[in-house]
Every structure is written in C-alpha cells, then in structure tokens.
Design an enzyme around this catalytic site. Sequence first.
Site, PDB file in Angstrom:
ATOM      1  N   ALA A  18     -32.357  22.188   0.982  1.00 18.82           N
ATOM      2  CA  ALA A  18     -33.680  22.288   0.809  1.00 18.82           C
ATOM      3  C   ALA A  18     -34.109  22.000   2.232  1.00 18.82           C
ATOM      4  O   ALA A  18     -35.453  22.801   2.569  1.00 18.82           O
ATOM      5  CB  ALA A  18     -34.383  21.132  -0.011  1.00 18.82           C
ATOM      6  N   HIS A  27     -25.888  30.306   1.915  1.00 17.43           N
ATOM      7  CA  HIS A  27     -26.402  29.521   0.619  1.00 17.43           C
ATOM      8  C   HIS A  27     -25.810  30.278  -0.676  1.00 17.43           C
ATOM      9  O   HIS A  27     -25.168  31.294  -0.599  1.00 17.43           O
ATOM     10  CB  HIS A  27     -27.890  30.158   0.453  1.00 17.43           C
ATOM     11  CG  HIS A  27     -28.893  29.565   1.584  1.00 17.43           C
ATOM     12  ND1 HIS A  27     -29.189  28.558   1.745  1.00 17.43           N
ATOM     13  CD2 HIS A  27     -29.311  30.229   2.844  1.00 17.43           C
ATOM     14  CE1 HIS A  27     -29.674  28.272   2.679  1.00 17.43           C
ATOM     15  NE2 HIS A  27     -29.866  29.565   3.388  1.00 17.43           N
ATOM     16  N   ARG A  38     -35.723  34.436  -4.786  1.00 19.95           N
ATOM     17  CA  ARG A  38     -36.190  33.197  -5.289  1.00 19.95           C
ATOM     18  C   ARG A  38     -37.567  32.869  -4.886  1.00 19.95           C
ATOM     19  O   ARG A  38     -38.287  33.865  -4.362  1.00 19.95           O
ATOM     20  CB  ARG A  38     -35.288  32.022  -5.186  1.00 19.95           C
ATOM     21  CG  ARG A  38     -33.935  32.149  -5.731  1.00 19.95           C
ATOM     22  CD  ARG A  38     -33.063  30.954  -5.792  1.00 19.95           C
ATOM     23  NE  ARG A  38     -33.320  29.720  -6.198  1.00 19.95           N
ATOM     24  CZ  ARG A  38     -33.014  28.724  -6.104  1.00 19.95           C
ATOM     25  NH1 ARG A  38     -31.968  28.300  -5.578  1.00 19.95           N
ATOM     26  NH2 ARG A  38     -33.519  27.591  -6.791  1.00 19.95           N
ATOM     27  N   TYR A  70     -26.670  27.570  -9.954  1.00 16.91           N
ATOM     28  CA  TYR A  70     -25.500  27.198  -8.834  1.00 16.91           C
ATOM     29  C   TYR A  70     -24.195  27.097  -9.463  1.00 16.91           C
ATOM     30  O   TYR A  70     -23.303  26.911  -8.756  1.00 16.91           O
ATOM     31  CB  TYR A  70     -25.993  25.608  -8.289  1.00 16.91           C
ATOM     32  CG  TYR A  70     -27.186  25.778  -7.541  1.00 16.91           C
ATOM     33  CD1 TYR A  70     -27.404  26.440  -6.245  1.00 16.91           C
ATOM     34  CD2 TYR A  70     -28.431  25.066  -7.985  1.00 16.91           C
ATOM     35  CE1 TYR A  70     -28.539  26.483  -5.433  1.00 16.91           C
ATOM     36  CE2 TYR A  70     -29.579  25.064  -7.268  1.00 16.91           C
ATOM     37  CZ  TYR A  70     -29.619  25.874  -6.138  1.00 16.91           C
ATOM     38  OH  TYR A  70     -30.976  25.773  -5.454  1.00 16.91           O
ATOM     39  N   ASN A  72     -24.978  24.617   5.169  1.00 15.84           N
ATOM     40  CA  ASN A  72     -25.989  25.064   3.690  1.00 15.84           C
ATOM     41  C   ASN A  72     -26.861  24.018   3.921  1.00 15.84           C
ATOM     42  O   ASN A  72     -26.373  22.862   3.403  1.00 15.84           O
ATOM     43  CB  ASN A  72     -25.129  25.115   2.569  1.00 15.84           C
ATOM     44  CG  ASN A  72     -26.161  25.600   1.368  1.00 15.84           C
ATOM     45  OD1 ASN A  72     -27.318  25.219   1.560  1.00 15.84           O
ATOM     46  ND2 ASN A  72     -25.496  25.716   0.127  1.00 15.84           N
ATOM     47  N   GLU A 117     -25.045  30.393   8.601  1.00 17.24           N
ATOM     48  CA  GLU A 117     -25.856  29.680   7.507  1.00 17.24           C
ATOM     49  C   GLU A 117     -25.507  30.204   6.069  1.00 17.24           C
ATOM     50  O   GLU A 117     -25.125  31.401   6.003  1.00 17.24           O
ATOM     51  CB  GLU A 117     -27.141  30.017   7.523  1.00 17.24           C
ATOM     52  CG  GLU A 117     -28.497  29.694   6.514  1.00 17.24           C
ATOM     53  CD  GLU A 117     -29.867  30.259   6.869  1.00 17.24           C
ATOM     54  OE1 GLU A 117     -29.769  31.094   7.428  1.00 17.24           O
ATOM     55  OE2 GLU A 117     -30.728  29.812   5.952  1.00 17.24           O
ATOM     56  N   PRO A 163     -28.908  18.156   1.173  1.00 15.30           N
ATOM     57  CA  PRO A 163     -29.253  17.361  -0.012  1.00 15.30           C
ATOM     58  C   PRO A 163     -28.979  18.073  -1.568  1.00 15.30           C
ATOM     59  O   PRO A 163     -29.275  19.272  -1.545  1.00 15.30           O
ATOM     60  CB  PRO A 163     -30.770  17.244   0.072  1.00 15.30           C
ATOM     61  CG  PRO A 163     -31.275  18.098   1.136  1.00 15.30           C
ATOM     62  CD  PRO A 163     -29.950  18.389   2.036  1.00 15.30           C
ATOM     63  N   ASN A 164     -28.436  17.244  -2.383  1.00 11.69           N
ATOM     64  CA  ASN A 164     -28.452  17.636  -3.929  1.00 11.69           C
ATOM     65  C   ASN A 164     -27.111  18.765  -4.245  1.00 11.69           C
ATOM     66  O   ASN A 164     -26.816  18.882  -5.183  1.00 11.69           O
ATOM     67  CB  ASN A 164     -29.460  18.517  -4.384  1.00 11.69           C
ATOM     68  CG  ASN A 164     -30.674  17.582  -4.371  1.00 11.69           C
ATOM     69  OD1 ASN A 164     -30.673  16.278  -4.849  1.00 11.69           O
ATOM     70  ND2 ASN A 164     -32.006  17.858  -3.580  1.00 11.69           N
ATOM     71  N   ASP A 203     -33.486  22.369  15.798  1.00 11.67           N
ATOM     72  CA  ASP A 203     -33.119  21.740  17.144  1.00 11.67           C
ATOM     73  C   ASP A 203     -31.834  21.244  17.593  1.00 11.67           C
ATOM     74  O   ASP A 203     -31.439  21.502  18.633  1.00 11.67           O
ATOM     75  CB  ASP A 203     -34.340  20.840  17.324  1.00 11.67           C
ATOM     76  CG  ASP A 203     -35.877  21.353  17.664  1.00 11.67           C
ATOM     77  OD1 ASP A 203     -35.817  22.839  17.814  1.00 11.67           O
ATOM     78  OD2 ASP A 203     -36.647  20.660  17.679  1.00 11.67           O
ATOM     79  N   HIS A 208     -35.666  25.085   4.570  1.00  8.76           N
ATOM     80  CA  HIS A 208     -37.142  25.701   4.245  1.00  8.76           C
ATOM     81  C   HIS A 208     -37.919  24.702   5.137  1.00  8.76           C
ATOM     82  O   HIS A 208     -39.100  24.888   5.070  1.00  8.76           O
ATOM     83  CB  HIS A 208     -37.334  25.758   3.240  1.00  8.76           C
ATOM     84  CG  HIS A 208     -36.508  26.527   2.076  1.00  8.76           C
ATOM     85  ND1 HIS A 208     -35.722  27.647   2.351  1.00  8.76           N
ATOM     86  CD2 HIS A 208     -35.533  25.909   1.182  1.00  8.76           C
ATOM     87  CE1 HIS A 208     -34.824  28.001   1.425  1.00  8.76           C
ATOM     88  NE2 HIS A 208     -34.521  26.880   0.611  1.00  8.76           N
ATOM     89  N   ARG A 265     -26.152  20.176 -11.527  1.00  8.87           N
ATOM     90  CA  ARG A 265     -27.284  20.876 -11.061  1.00  8.87           C
ATOM     91  C   ARG A 265     -27.732  22.106 -11.463  1.00  8.87           C
ATOM     92  O   ARG A 265     -26.968  23.164 -10.994  1.00  8.87           O
ATOM     93  CB  ARG A 265     -27.550  20.659  -9.548  1.00  8.87           C
ATOM     94  CG  ARG A 265     -28.716  21.116  -8.710  1.00  8.87           C
ATOM     95  CD  ARG A 265     -28.318  21.256  -7.365  1.00  8.87           C
ATOM     96  NE  ARG A 265     -29.659  21.429  -6.652  1.00  8.87           N
ATOM     97  CZ  ARG A 265     -29.626  22.002  -5.695  1.00  8.87           C
ATOM     98  NH1 ARG A 265     -28.665  21.915  -4.758  1.00  8.87           N
ATOM     99  NH2 ARG A 265     -31.071  22.281  -5.148  1.00  8.87           N
ATOM    100  N   ARG A 274     -39.001  29.536  -0.517  1.00 14.15           N
ATOM    101  CA  ARG A 274     -37.320  29.442  -0.063  1.00 14.15           C
ATOM    102  C   ARG A 274     -37.213  30.627   0.864  1.00 14.15           C
ATOM    103  O   ARG A 274     -36.219  30.746   1.418  1.00 14.15           O
ATOM    104  CB  ARG A 274     -36.325  29.747  -1.142  1.00 14.15           C
ATOM    105  CG  ARG A 274     -36.576  28.343  -2.287  1.00 14.15           C
ATOM    106  CD  ARG A 274     -35.437  28.564  -3.154  1.00 14.15           C
ATOM    107  NE  ARG A 274     -35.800  27.751  -4.341  1.00 14.15           N
ATOM    108  CZ  ARG A 274     -35.614  26.500  -4.576  1.00 14.15           C
ATOM    109  NH1 ARG A 274     -34.785  25.845  -3.603  1.00 14.15           N
ATOM    110  NH2 ARG A 274     -35.941  25.744  -5.646  1.00 14.15           N
ATOM    111  N   SER A 295     -26.987  30.262  -3.931  1.00 16.34           N
ATOM    112  CA  SER A 295     -27.751  31.331  -4.721  1.00 16.34           C
ATOM    113  C   SER A 295     -28.293  32.313  -3.688  1.00 16.34           C
ATOM    114  O   SER A 295     -28.321  32.242  -2.523  1.00 16.34           O
ATOM    115  CB  SER A 295     -28.841  30.523  -5.322  1.00 16.34           C
ATOM    116  OG  SER A 295     -29.851  30.121  -4.153  1.00 16.34           O
TER     117      SER A 295
HETATM  118  C1  DQA Z   1     -29.595  26.178  -1.388  1.00 11.89           C
HETATM  119  C2  DQA Z   1     -30.811  26.948  -1.792  1.00 11.89           C
HETATM  120  C3  DQA Z   1     -31.852  26.203  -1.283  1.00 11.89           C
HETATM  121  O1  DQA Z   1     -33.235  27.006  -1.480  1.00 11.89           O
HETATM  122  C4  DQA Z   1     -32.006  24.985  -2.183  1.00 11.89           C
HETATM  123  O2  DQA Z   1     -32.759  24.134  -1.720  1.00 11.89           O
HETATM  124  C5  DQA Z   1     -30.721  24.278  -2.329  1.00 11.89           C
HETATM  125  C6  DQA Z   1     -29.419  25.036  -2.423  1.00 11.89           C
HETATM  126  C7  DQA Z   1     -28.377  27.214  -1.998  1.00 11.89           C
HETATM  127  O3  DQA Z   1     -27.335  27.173  -1.572  1.00 11.89           O
HETATM  128  O4  DQA Z   1     -28.586  28.500  -2.554  1.00 11.89           O
HETATM  129  O5  DQA Z   1     -30.572  22.977  -2.289  1.00 11.89           O
HETATM  130  O6  DQA Z   1     -29.301  26.284  -0.087  1.00 11.89           O
END
Ligand code: DQA
Length: 139
Positions: free
Chosen positions: A76, A99, A106, A22, A73, A97, A9-10, A86, A79, A17, A110, A101
């Site tokens: 959110a 990320h 942070r 980011y 990635n 995995e 998401p996002n 699963d 977390h 954003r 997180r 950032s």
């Molecule tokens: C993120 C870090 C997460 O904590 C956050 O909720 C994101 C982006 C990152 O790519 O740094 O949406 O996964």
Amino acid sequence: MKILVLNGPNLNMLGIREPDIYGRKTYKDLVFTITDYCREKGVDVEVYQSNYEGKLVEKIQQAYGKFDGIVINPAAYTHTSVAILDALKAVGIRTVEVHISDVSAREDFRQISYVRLYAEKTISGLGFDGYLRAIDFLL
Ligand code: DQA
C-alpha cells in the site's frame, strides 16, 4: 551480488489475504521461493517484511554500501510513500518495483506509484514469479 528484497504492509498475510487477488501461497512460501532461486543463482539475498513505513525507510538507509540491488514490493505504501521514494533516491541503489497483482487493472488509487519514479523497472501481475524476474533483471 547482494540483493535486498523488501515487502511492505499486509504481505505477511499472503495466503489468508484476498486469495482471489494474491493467491493461496503464504509469505513463508514467498521467502522460500526467493531464497531457493537465489541459492541456485549464487546470489546473496536478505528478505525483509514490515508493516511500518519507517522500518522500511531504515532498512533502505542501512542497505547503503552493503547491497548491490533492491527488489521492493512497497504494497500500500506504493501509492502514498514519498518517504520510501526519498530513501531509495538517498542510497542510490539499483531498484526494481514488484507487485503480485496487476495493479494497472485495479482501482484508480493504485495507479499512482511513487517508487516507480525511481525504480529502473516495474513488474506487476506475475505473482511470486515477479520477484524472480526482478532478480534476473538486476543480475
Ligand atoms: C500490491 C498491490 C498494492 O496496491 C496493494 O496495496 C498491496 C499489494 C501487490 O503486490 O499486488 O498490498 O503491492
């Protein structure tokens, strides 16, 4: 080698954003960066983004028997999502995995990652390059 790149998401809001966290590059730029790199490396890649946990779970389930590796990635959902953890365990596909950032620097909330309990590796804080390093690792 077939790799599925999943974004949660996002991440479709990249560029708009919180650019101080980011960056100013867009989701479209991210997709281009990944597909261009995969073309260069001869990797067959699919890039998918969803704001919905269930859609990400379905995409992981559908990857069974079709993909050799997953770069995820979960944003959110990193977390919070036992369902994504699963699903990854269910299909048993090698996973990295990523990320954008540096999550370790942070907020406290997180610091928990469910996906990390399954992923072979976590790459954090390298911006878009993190996805490319994840692909290198799978290769
Ligand atoms: C993120 C870090 C997460 O904590 C956050 O909720 C994101 C982006 C990152 O790519 O740094 O949406 O996964």
